[in-house]
Scaffold this active site. Structure first.
Site, short mmCIF file in Angstrom:
data_model
loop_
_atom_site.label_atom_id
_atom_site.label_comp_id
_atom_site.label_asym_id
_atom_site.label_seq_id
_atom_site.Cartn_x
_atom_site.Cartn_y
_atom_site.Cartn_z
N ARG A 258 0.84 -1.20 0.00
CA ARG A 258 0.00 0.00 0.00
C ARG A 258 0.87 1.25 0.00
O ARG A 258 0.35 2.35 0.05
CB ARG A 258 -0.91 0.03 1.25
CG ARG A 258 -1.90 -1.12 1.36
CD ARG A 258 -2.96 -1.07 0.29
NE ARG A 258 -3.89 -2.20 0.40
CZ ARG A 258 -3.67 -3.41 -0.14
NH1 ARG A 258 -2.58 -3.64 -0.83
NH2 ARG A 258 -4.56 -4.38 0.02
N GLU A 386 -1.24 -14.63 -7.15
CA GLU A 386 -1.69 -15.15 -5.85
C GLU A 386 -1.68 -16.68 -5.95
O GLU A 386 -2.49 -17.26 -6.67
CB GLU A 386 -3.11 -14.67 -5.52
CG GLU A 386 -3.25 -13.16 -5.34
CD GLU A 386 -2.90 -12.66 -3.94
OE1 GLU A 386 -2.58 -13.48 -3.05
OE2 GLU A 386 -2.95 -11.44 -3.75
O1 0X9 Z 1 -4.02 -6.92 -1.10
C1 0X9 Z 1 -2.92 -7.16 -1.60
O2 0X9 Z 1 -1.92 -6.46 -1.41
C2 0X9 Z 1 -2.76 -8.38 -2.50
N1 0X9 Z 1 -3.50 -9.48 -1.97
S1 0X9 Z 1 -3.00 -10.23 -0.59
O3 0X9 Z 1 -4.06 -11.11 -0.18
N2 0X9 Z 1 -1.75 -11.15 -0.90
O4 0X9 Z 1 -2.67 -9.25 0.38
C3 0X9 Z 1 -3.32 -8.07 -3.87
C4 0X9 Z 1 -2.64 -6.95 -4.56
C5 0X9 Z 1 -3.07 -6.79 -5.97
N3 0X9 Z 1 -4.39 -6.32 -6.02
C6 0X9 Z 1 -4.68 -5.10 -6.42
N4 0X9 Z 1 -3.76 -4.36 -7.00
N5 0X9 Z 1 -5.88 -4.69 -6.23
ZN ZN Z 2 0.06 -10.60 -0.19
#
Ligand code: 0X9
Ligand code: ZN
Length: 428
Positions: A258, A386
């Protein structure tokens, strides 16, 4: 006096070793049936309201959501689901004992087998680093270890460069992959290590093109502080381990996925330093992300694919999270779908098929992700992978499944490298 000190040590020892499981006492994982987009939005809202830990987001008709709920959140959580008319069930009644059993089984499994290859187990950082050093020593013409820099807690962040031409041939595309950006997603690192193994130590004739025509950058433990912490203290830890007492006196860590400088804090990210989705005080506040950014920028003209490996749910995702699509989306989808099809073609019977598509629509919107950042700065093919949880284990995939996940995923990675190479030649 001596006795007192001894008693104190004993107390600390008992507390920390109990704490490892006790902290998950009363935690439950709910399976929730997702019917439509309204349900997805509803769960998103519930997540930020109750600070839920969503293990898997779910997809109408294809995947239920998996949500870990603490004893304090439970009553409200269930009440909200009833009000929304959503169907749910208990997937894991006692997370504490589940983790304890996983650890005990892991110890038994480790004791009963000797010399398990580093890519077929949940190795710790020291052993992983030693493996890369050995590859570089034994195959000096092909493999080199690079230290990107240090992690927040001072661990070296190491990656392997694989090339038959010392990274000097501009006609070759670069494939950059990383794993264990999220600490608890242990099964991702073996996939990165197995890729090294297949390319460096045990190249098959049919894969010679992949070593000759592609240069590889493989970062197997993106977040070494979080990964080690998830082994020693908190199995379900997700974030980094950075600490800034001026921001919060106790809570540590930033969700590294994030914290990139793209759509920062726009959606599905938290400004609460105690949340596992905390985006950090500003983009690239996290040193581990600055290392990845440096790798991306220093080879930007040649990185053809960026693969950010996570678990779990069996998805291959691409940008963007703001509901726009990259200009080359048809090519991206082609490569992603081929990768998924090749994995599906080698997976065990009755396992989920991979779902492939734009991350916002197939999974959920997020902001500040490395996938979107890489796509945005010009990497032609940027994916989030994933991995599967073998339909039932969540983050606690028994090590017996690692060889299967490694080999099926390798089939997909190899195909994506081949296809991306074709597009790379067309681009020049
Ligand atoms: O939420 C995340 O960072 C990723 N999923 S996790 O369950 N491994 O945490 C997905 C990231 C990619 N998804 C998007 N860019 N929306
Ligand atoms: Zn993750």
């Amino acid at each position: 006096m001596v006795l007192k000190i001894f008693a104190l040590f004993l107390l600390i020892f008992v507390q920390t070793s109990f704490g490892k499981y006790e902290q998950y006492q009363g935690y439950t994982v709910y399976g929730v049936v997702i019917r439509n987009q309204d349900d997805i939005n509803f769960i998103q809202r519930l997540q930020s309201e109750l600070d839920l830990d969503i293990w898997r987001a779910g997809m109408p008709g294809a995947r239920h959501a998996d949500i870990m709920v603490g004893p304090k959140q439970r009553e409200m959580f269930v009440k909200h689901l009833h009000a929304q008319g959503m169907e749910y069930y208990i997937r894991e009644g006692n997370v504490a004992s589940k983790i304890k059993n996983f650890d005990e089984d892991l110890i038994k499994w480790t004791k009963s087998r000797q010399n398990v290859e580093v890519y077929n187990k949940y190795a710790r950082v020291a052993e992983i680093d030693a493996y890369m050093e050995r590859l570089a020593r034994e195959y000096p013409n092909i493999a080199k270890v690079v230290t990107a820099g240090l992690s927040f807690e001072g661990r070296p962040v190491k990656y392997l460069k694989i090339s038959t031409t010392n990274f000097e041939d501009p006609s070759k595309p670069i494939y950059f992959m990383d794993a264990t950006m999220h600490a608890r997603e242990w099964v991702t690192t073996p996939v990165a290590l197995y890729t090294m193994h297949r390319l460096v130590e045990s190249l098959r004739d049919e894969d010679r093109d992949l070593r000759d025509n592609v240069d590889w950058i493989i970062l197997p433990v993106y977040n070494p502080d979080g990964y080690e912490y998830s082994h020693t203290d908190e199995r379900m830890w997700r974030a980094s381990r950075s600490f800034n007492p001026e921001i919060h006196e106790e809570c540590r860590g930033v969700d590294l996925n994030r914290n990139f400088d793209i759509f920062f804090m726009e959606i599905n990210a938290s400004s609460n330093p105690c949340s596992s989705l905390y985006a950090g005080p500003y983009p690239f506040s996290e040193i581990e992300n600055r290392h990845a950014r440096d790798i991306l920028h220093s080879h930007l003209d040649r990185i053809q694919i960026y693969l950010n490996i996570h678990s779990y749910g069996s998805y291959i995702l691409y940008g963007f999270d703001n509901a726009t699509l990259p200009a080359n989306v048809a090519q991206i989808h082609t490569v992603g779908a081929a990768m998924g099809a090749h994995i599906d073609g080698s997976k065990l019977p009755n396992m989920y098929d991979y779902l492939i598509g734009n991350s916002r629509f197939v999974l959920y919107p997020a902001s500040g992700t490395s996938q979107d950042y890489a796509q945005d700065i010009g990497v032609p093919f940027s994916f989030t992978l994933e991995l599967p949880d073998m339909n039932e284990y969540g983050f606690l995939v028994p090590p017996q499944y690692i060889p299967q996940i490694n080999s099926e995923t390798w089939a997909g990675i190899a195909e994506s490298a081949r296809l991306a190479s074709i597009f790379y030649r067309a681009r020049r």
